[in-house]
Design a protein around this motif. Structure first.
Motif, PDB file in Angstrom:
ATOM      1  N   SER A 202      -0.499 -21.034 -47.738  1.00 29.50           N
ATOM      2  CA  SER A 202      -0.184 -19.792 -48.433  1.00 29.50           C
ATOM      3  C   SER A 202      -1.239 -18.723 -48.159  1.00 29.50           C
ATOM      4  O   SER A 202      -0.915 -17.558 -47.915  1.00 29.50           O
ATOM      5  CB  SER A 202      -0.075 -20.049 -49.939  1.00 29.50           C
ATOM      6  N   LEU A 203      -2.510 -19.131 -48.180  1.00 26.47           N
ATOM      7  CA  LEU A 203      -3.603 -18.189 -47.924  1.00 26.47           C
ATOM      8  C   LEU A 203      -3.577 -17.682 -46.479  1.00 26.47           C
ATOM      9  O   LEU A 203      -3.833 -16.506 -46.218  1.00 26.47           O
ATOM     10  CB  LEU A 203      -4.951 -18.850 -48.229  1.00 26.47           C
ATOM     11  N   MET A 204      -3.260 -18.579 -45.545  1.00 26.71           N
ATOM     12  CA  MET A 204      -3.193 -18.185 -44.143  1.00 26.71           C
ATOM     13  C   MET A 204      -2.067 -17.182 -43.912  1.00 26.71           C
ATOM     14  O   MET A 204      -2.210 -16.210 -43.164  1.00 26.71           O
ATOM     15  CB  MET A 204      -3.002 -19.416 -43.257  1.00 26.71           C
ATOM     16  N   GLU A 205      -0.941 -17.384 -44.589  1.00 25.56           N
ATOM     17  CA  GLU A 205       0.157 -16.424 -44.482  1.00 25.56           C
ATOM     18  C   GLU A 205      -0.229 -15.084 -45.093  1.00 25.56           C
ATOM     19  O   GLU A 205       0.140 -14.017 -44.582  1.00 25.56           O
ATOM     20  CB  GLU A 205       1.403 -16.985 -45.185  1.00 25.56           C
ATOM     21  N   GLU A 206      -1.000 -15.140 -46.197  1.00 26.07           N
ATOM     22  CA  GLU A 206      -1.462 -13.902 -46.831  1.00 26.07           C
ATOM     23  C   GLU A 206      -2.396 -13.129 -45.910  1.00 26.07           C
ATOM     24  O   GLU A 206      -2.319 -11.902 -45.796  1.00 26.07           O
ATOM     25  CB  GLU A 206      -2.163 -14.238 -48.145  1.00 26.07           C
TER      26      GLU A 206
END
Length: 296
Positions: A202-206
């Motif tokens: 999720s953080l990488m997509e953000e």
């Protein structure tokens, strides 16, 4: 993994060699390397290497405007993140379609391709045309060959296990290499907390979204700055020195804040006898509250 540094062989490939590789691999008939600037070609290269890494339904080969390329590069960044490809790219530079930027990016891609496939002809079993037909606006109308020698319905590529060495990937069918592959695979398996892995994803997509937003903002900033610079040059032209409207435009350009600019517009209305600023905006500028906070 093959060397992809500045002195790697792929960094000396010219435009004709890169075009030959792209055209034969993806059933295209590109004439200039700059035609890869939309990011769609890079997305399909990843789709060929790692089926499922790119959502081809979101990729658009027929986009024409520079600002539309961002969506393709967004899908490419997601694929890089998903496959753990450690490669940063500048969307703003690549989408401008400059020859040198396009060449360098495709040179890197060729080196990455060779390091993953280790010479294996994965494209022979990849139906490039059929895959493009699943894209947002269908096949590339301008540069697709419209035919593919690959068997329909088959999309074979290198395994998604990037951690395997090229030697293991290239030795399919060999019993000893199969055992070696199993050992390597066993060694790299490790237990990951599903919850933590989900948070990391999720953080990488953000981060991907934020990078693309920054690139878009920088491109818009440069666009409007160039427009304002053109207006400034026009205002400073000696031939137009006596044009009253341009003097007003110049004052607005050099205003230190929006309130000063609106006051200049109000004065211009008085001189020209025409309403240049909507009344509701002028009411806000001339209100007691605005006057109280206005810098002296």
């Amino acid at each position: 993994m093959a060397n992809r540094g500045l002195m790697a062989e792929n960094m000396f490939l010219g435009q004709s060699q890169l075009l030959q590789w792209l055209n034969s691999t993806l059933s295209l008939r590109l004439e200039k390397i700059e035609e890869t600037c939309s990011g769609a070609v890079a997305c399909q290269l990843m789709d060929c290497l790692f089926p499922g890494s790119v959502n081809m339904k979101r990729v658009d080969f027929n986009v024409r405007n520079e600002w539309e390329y961002v969506n393709n590069y967004k899908e490419l960044q997601r694929a890089f993140t998903k496959m753990k490809v450690d490669k940063a790219f500048n969307v703003n530079q690549l989408s401008k379609g400059k020859r040198q930027d396009s060449i360098e990016f495709m040179q890197w891609f060729k080196g990455y391709w060779d390091s993953v496939t280790n010479g294996e002809d994965v494209a022979s079993e990849y139906n490039a045309v059929e895959r493009r037909q699943n894209c947002k606006t269908g096949d590339w109308k301008k540069y697709s060959t419209g035919t593919s020698s690959a068997p329909k319905g088959r999309i074979a590529a290198v395994t998604k296990k990037v951690a395997q060495s090229p030697a293991v990937v290239s030795s399919r069918g060999n019993a000893k290499s199969t055992i070696k592959a199993a050992r390597v695979e066993k060694e790299i398996v490790h237990v990951v907390d599903p919850e933590l892995e989900s948070k990391v994803q999720s953080l990488m997509e953000e981060v991907t979204e934020l990078r693309l937003k920054v690139d878009t903002a920088e491109r818009e900033r440069d666009f409007y700055f160039d427009k304002l610079r053109d207006i400034e040059i026009l205002c400073q032209a000696p031939e137009l020195a006596d044009v009253p409207v341009l003097r007003i435009v110049e004052q607005v350009l050099y205003a230190t804040d929006s309130e000063e600019a609106k006051k200049i517009m109000l004065e211009a209305e008085t001189k020209l006898g025409a309403q240049l600023v909507p009344q509701e905006i002028m009411d806000q500028v001339l209100s007691p509250e605005a006057q109280a906070i206005s810098p002296r």
